[in-house]
Design a protein around this motif. Sequence first.
Motif, PDB file in Angstrom:
ATOM      1  N   ARG A 278     -13.289   7.062   4.391  1.00 45.56           N
ATOM      2  CA  ARG A 278     -11.957   7.661   4.257  1.00 45.56           C
ATOM      3  C   ARG A 278     -10.957   6.765   4.960  1.00 45.56           C
ATOM      4  NH1 ARG A 278     -12.854  13.488   6.660  1.00 45.56           N
ATOM      5  NH2 ARG A 278     -14.106  12.250   8.090  1.00 45.56           N
ATOM      6  N   TRP A 279      -9.926   6.374   4.222  1.00 39.32           N
ATOM      7  CA  TRP A 279      -8.901   5.528   4.831  1.00 39.32           C
ATOM      8  C   TRP A 279      -8.013   6.345   5.761  1.00 39.32           C
ATOM      9  CZ3 TRP A 279      -6.264   1.658   0.941  1.00 39.32           C
ATOM     10  CH2 TRP A 279      -7.221   0.760   0.469  1.00 39.32           C
ATOM     11  N   SER A 280      -7.473   5.679   6.762  1.00 36.50           N
ATOM     12  CA  SER A 280      -6.444   6.303   7.598  1.00 36.50           C
ATOM     13  C   SER A 280      -5.113   6.233   6.851  1.00 36.50           C
ATOM     14  CB  SER A 280      -6.334   5.575   8.933  1.00 36.50           C
ATOM     15  OG  SER A 280      -5.782   4.283   8.716  1.00 36.50           O
ATOM     16  N   LEU A 281      -4.159   7.060   7.294  1.00 36.22           N
ATOM     17  CA  LEU A 281      -2.828   7.016   6.677  1.00 36.22           C
ATOM     18  C   LEU A 281      -2.211   5.624   6.827  1.00 36.22           C
ATOM     19  CD1 LEU A 281      -1.419  10.519   7.687  1.00 36.22           C
ATOM     20  CD2 LEU A 281      -2.250   9.774   5.446  1.00 36.22           C
ATOM     21  N   GLN A 282      -2.484   5.012   7.976  1.00 36.75           N
ATOM     22  CA  GLN A 282      -1.963   3.673   8.229  1.00 36.75           C
ATOM     23  C   GLN A 282      -2.528   2.673   7.202  1.00 36.75           C
ATOM     24  OE1 GLN A 282       0.434   2.892  10.080  1.00 36.75           O
ATOM     25  NE2 GLN A 282       0.288   0.652  10.172  1.00 36.75           N
ATOM     26  N   GLU A 283      -3.817   2.828   6.894  1.00 38.53           N
ATOM     27  CA  GLU A 283      -4.432   1.926   5.907  1.00 38.53           C
ATOM     28  C   GLU A 283      -3.812   2.107   4.522  1.00 38.53           C
ATOM     29  OE1 GLU A 283      -8.997   1.084   7.363  1.00 38.53           O
ATOM     30  OE2 GLU A 283      -8.442   3.179   7.047  1.00 38.53           O
ATOM     31  N   TYR A 284      -3.581   3.353   4.129  1.00 40.85           N
ATOM     32  CA  TYR A 284      -2.897   3.600   2.849  1.00 40.85           C
ATOM     33  C   TYR A 284      -1.517   2.952   2.843  1.00 40.85           C
ATOM     34  CZ  TYR A 284      -6.221   7.119   1.074  1.00 40.85           C
ATOM     35  OH  TYR A 284      -7.332   7.771   0.590  1.00 40.85           O
ATOM     36  N   LYS A 285      -0.808   3.144   3.924  1.00 42.13           N
ATOM     37  CA  LYS A 285       0.560   2.641   4.022  1.00 42.13           C
ATOM     38  C   LYS A 285       0.599   1.117   3.883  1.00 42.13           C
ATOM     39  CE  LYS A 285       4.155   2.042   7.316  1.00 42.13           C
ATOM     40  NZ  LYS A 285       4.707   2.164   8.626  1.00 42.13           N
ATOM     41  N   MET A 286      -0.301   0.449   4.587  1.00 48.74           N
ATOM     42  CA  MET A 286      -0.315  -1.008   4.555  1.00 48.74           C
ATOM     43  C   MET A 286      -0.733  -1.524   3.181  1.00 48.74           C
ATOM     44  SD  MET A 286       0.714  -1.785   7.527  1.00 48.74           S
ATOM     45  CE  MET A 286       0.388  -3.553   7.651  1.00 48.74           C
ATOM     46  N   TYR A 287      -1.817  -0.927   2.628  1.00 53.45           N
ATOM     47  CA  TYR A 287      -2.375  -1.452   1.387  1.00 53.45           C
ATOM     48  C   TYR A 287      -1.394  -1.269   0.222  1.00 53.45           C
ATOM     49  CZ  TYR A 287      -5.643  -2.566  -2.313  1.00 53.45           C
ATOM     50  OH  TYR A 287      -6.252  -3.150  -3.390  1.00 53.45           O
ATOM     51  N   TYR A 288      -0.795  -0.105   0.147  1.00 53.54           N
ATOM     52  CA  TYR A 288       0.078   0.179  -0.995  1.00 53.54           C
ATOM     53  C   TYR A 288       1.541  -0.174  -0.719  1.00 53.54           C
ATOM     54  CZ  TYR A 288      -3.991   2.245  -3.148  1.00 53.54           C
ATOM     55  OH  TYR A 288      -5.250   2.423  -3.695  1.00 53.54           O
ATOM     56  N   LYS A 289       1.796  -0.758   0.436  1.00 57.34           N
ATOM     57  CA  LYS A 289       3.148  -1.225   0.787  1.00 57.34           C
ATOM     58  C   LYS A 289       4.206  -0.135   0.599  1.00 57.34           C
ATOM     59  CE  LYS A 289       2.139  -6.106  -0.311  1.00 57.34           C
ATOM     60  NZ  LYS A 289       1.794  -6.561   1.047  1.00 57.34           N
ATOM     61  N   VAL A 290       3.907   1.045   1.108  1.00 56.15           N
ATOM     62  CA  VAL A 290       4.889   2.136   1.095  1.00 56.15           C
ATOM     63  C   VAL A 290       5.447   2.290   2.513  1.00 56.15           C
ATOM     64  CG1 VAL A 290       4.006   3.448  -0.872  1.00 56.15           C
ATOM     65  CG2 VAL A 290       2.948   3.763   1.382  1.00 56.15           C
ATOM     66  N   ASP A 291       6.532   3.056   2.621  1.00 54.59           N
ATOM     67  CA  ASP A 291       7.148   3.227   3.948  1.00 54.59           C
ATOM     68  C   ASP A 291       6.428   4.265   4.783  1.00 54.59           C
ATOM     69  OD1 ASP A 291       9.410   1.383   3.541  1.00 54.59           O
ATOM     70  OD2 ASP A 291       9.879   2.776   1.921  1.00 54.59           O
ATOM     71  N   ALA A 292       5.744   5.189   4.110  1.00 54.21           N
ATOM     72  CA  ALA A 292       4.991   6.208   4.842  1.00 54.21           C
ATOM     73  C   ALA A 292       3.872   6.732   3.967  1.00 54.21           C
ATOM     74  CB  ALA A 292       5.915   7.364   5.231  1.00 54.21           C
ATOM     75  N   ALA A 293       2.829   7.230   4.611  1.00 54.14           N
ATOM     76  CA  ALA A 293       1.767   7.923   3.885  1.00 54.14           C
ATOM     77  C   ALA A 293       1.502   9.237   4.604  1.00 54.14           C
ATOM     78  CB  ALA A 293       0.504   7.076   3.829  1.00 54.14           C
TER      79      ALA A 293
END
Lengths: 491, 491
Positions: A113-128
């Motif tokens: 399970r990815w962390s929210l930080q990992e989602y944010k970095m990978y998908y280049k969004v401002d927040a997850a």
Amino acid sequence: MPGSQGVFGLPVLNAVKPIDIDMSMHQENRERLTKAFHSKDVPSNSIIFLKGGSESARYNTDREEFFRQESYFFWAFGANIPDVAGYIDIDTGESTLVVPYLPEVYEIWMGTRWSLQEYKMYYKVDAAIYDTQLADALIQKDPEVIYTLQGYNTDSKALLPSPKFPGDSTYRIDNGKLFPIVSHLRSIKTKKEVELIRNLNEVSSEAHLAVMAAASPGMRESEMEALFQHWTYAYGLCRYWAYIPICASGPNAAVLHYGHAGAPNSRIMEDGDLTVNDMGAERHCFASDITCSFPINGKFTEDQKFIYETVLKANNAVEKEMKPGVYWPDMHAMAYRIILTELKRGGVLTGDIEEMMNDNVASIFMPHGLGHLMGLDVHDVGGRPKGSKKDSRLGFQSVRLVDNLKEGMVLTCEPGCYFIDSLLESNQELLAKYADMNVLNRFRGFGGVRIEDNVLVTKDGIEVFTKVPRTVEDIERACAGQITSIADIKT
Amino acid sequence: MPGSQGVFGLPVLNAVKPIDIDMSMHQENRERLTKAFHSKDVPSNSIIFLKGGSESARYNTDREEFFRQESYFFWAFGANIPDVAGYIDIDTGESTLVVPYLPEVYEIWMGTRWSLQEYKMYYKVDAAIYDTQLADALIQKDPEVIYTLQGYNTDSKALLPSPKFPGDSTYRIDNGKLFPIVSHLRSIKTKKEVELIRNLNEVSSEAHLAVMAAASPGMRESEMEALFQHWTYAYGLCRYWAYIPICASGPNAAVLHYGHAGAPNSRIMEDGDLTVNDMGAERHCFASDITCSFPINGKFTEDQKFIYETVLKANNAVEKEMKPGVYWPDMHAMAYRIILTELKRGGVLTGDIEEMMNDNVASIFMPHGLGHLMGLDVHDVGGRPKGSKKDSRLGFQSVRLVDNLKEGMVLTCEPGCYFIDSLLESNQELLAKYADMNVLNRFRGFGGVRIEDNVLVTKDGIEVFTKVPRTVEDIERACAGQITSIADIKT
Ligand SMILES: [Mn+2]
Ligand SMILES: [Mn+2]
């Protein structure tokens, strides 16, 4: 590296390497979207809300299908995973990816399970955030208007319904404004999208070249499909098809959408067959859509060469004319005119070209449209903007782009010429008037030819992405295994 | 013909040829179904009505998905085409296939339209009618009761709803009786079904052998998937997967259902990895479901050999015990006992076997079920008949066959042993009591092993359909390319 050995002795032509996926492509799309909204009458503190797809299973079983993201959502967020959503603050452009909160048991069966930080970095969004946090996040944001996506696909006529989300009934929802805006933006490709589509086209082109070299009489049509898929997946990282592959040999080549479950590429090919292979791999949800027509024994007969070159002339002429401002249905008509002219030159038709154009005679031989926009959907959106003209004539009704060409459009150019029994029979009266039936009857059972390229409309013309053998000479060399790299193709 | 050259230089191991499909298999199933109804309290002049599936598209686009028939309908009628239905007269056994009346334009896009006579002959039914004739046919028949299919899948818990048909509200419908009867019949395979499943297993086995020979460090997991699919399609006529392929290397091998969109077989494999390849092709809608575990560099380390042989012992012991009358959950427990015993022998565990069985310690290492029925669905129906016991313990809850083995059942035997971080962490207390943590910690990140065979329960034992290298010695020979035919496998 022509001649080197890949998986299990399979020769590796593949000079083409799949490029890395640049996720900032979607960041750029979100910026384009926000900018488009800025020029509209939009109240401040409003958001755009998009929702992706979910996994599905076969009927009521637990046998899951491959998940593939919904294209509008993917365009904006680039996440090919189920049960995600996202929203964009129109004032600031700030984007938030909403991901499912997965239970611990997920790690046993499905993976890390990815962390929210990992989602944010990978998908280049401002927040997850997790989906469990969405209701609160929206309450806190208290948006003036939530713009959601709802609209009808102009090809399927099917509705994409406005998504449900927590508290949706308590907000002011606008489900009308977004759809035409994103559809239009999707129809104009960015530089990053173009790079990916170009590279994917080269991967698919190389696979077509491999199929030409491998195919021979006695094989089943499906072996070509199997080889194409192996190639594009093993060497091009393409797990999915952009559409159901058409490997149509002999008379099957006259069936435009051959290859489905009811006609599943299962014929054993015979010496003397002409083959229409319409296959394109998909990568990062982008499509390729390429058709090659070639003699399965590697040598064109005179009749095959005649029909093939008729279609090639139409293909070349259209591509020469294509540039911004050109009205695409006019190109369809031009392709028809060329096909009529060539069929007349070859003695199949005898009538006056203008009269035959008036009677839409060419549609008997090419009942499909000349081409369509291509992108995240193989028949991409945006091709029939509001107010575009309807034309119910056979062939013209299937022209899926009813608009002027614009810089950044990616579309197919795919003229064809087929001898379709049911059309030859239902048009006997017209053909008696315009055709030499003795000559025409020679082509009953011939099948057909389609030549399909994928092209980008540039500032003053086009770039052809597709790099497959196109001249009779090159095709015969490819079938003989004498072209070992798409870089060696002369045309 | 080991060593001969197939498509594009790809060596053809395939001594295995896909057998011809015998459509009378479905005729026989309809007879079995009618016979089962004769022993029930059924009014005369009643019929069984079944309906197949329809095509679907991606979201609201016109991009169609591969059509695959609903399994219950397929079991009875064998027609993998959309929008068909069928009914059976229970008194006479007479069967009628109901096919869509296709418009003439179908011939341009989709292919030849069959005559009713052609449908009748090909599908070996007593009659074929168009869907446009169904309403009248039912009025004329005026059946006393129409038995339709409705029920919940015991794995997915999802409902297959009773089908709609013209005039359905005017008849006496019984949607309860049919489902358990067909589910049970589907769980017992006929000789003809067995022949197909056996042959398909050999095709899939050979593809696994090809993958073992081809795989090497530096490749991506997906290359194994691509090769397997190429093999089973080009040489075995299998266009579809029975399920989403799992090609899990290194730590990924500890993720039981790796390979889906969120974890898509994309890792580049490293020297020293052990690989769990769980892949099975589908043909004529029948599944195969085979797992091979092997070192990607071709040589087992001592630790890899230890875990591998632990699982192999469980696999062999269970298969030796299997015969009619054996209660399958008992076999699951036996596999657990063997895994505990071996892990203790190897120094990972230190506790008393009976105490560890009571505390379900083995489920930490094998949290999935030992096996499941297999047929038209990879997790086939009929495994949890009414009144079968529930067992909520980890591992036991996933045993999908809660019944005695019966002659004619086809099922998987798939013990495994994994080192799953989340389970090792959530069971720290239990492991502190029963494990040597120094030894156990050596296996963190190891991944896991699964050995999955497909077997038929015979009169007094089983037949193992799966013919892949299983001993450490055979696997190392296969990885070295020294086994070129499944006939050469010693075990
Ligand atoms: Mn196309
Ligand atoms: Mn299984």
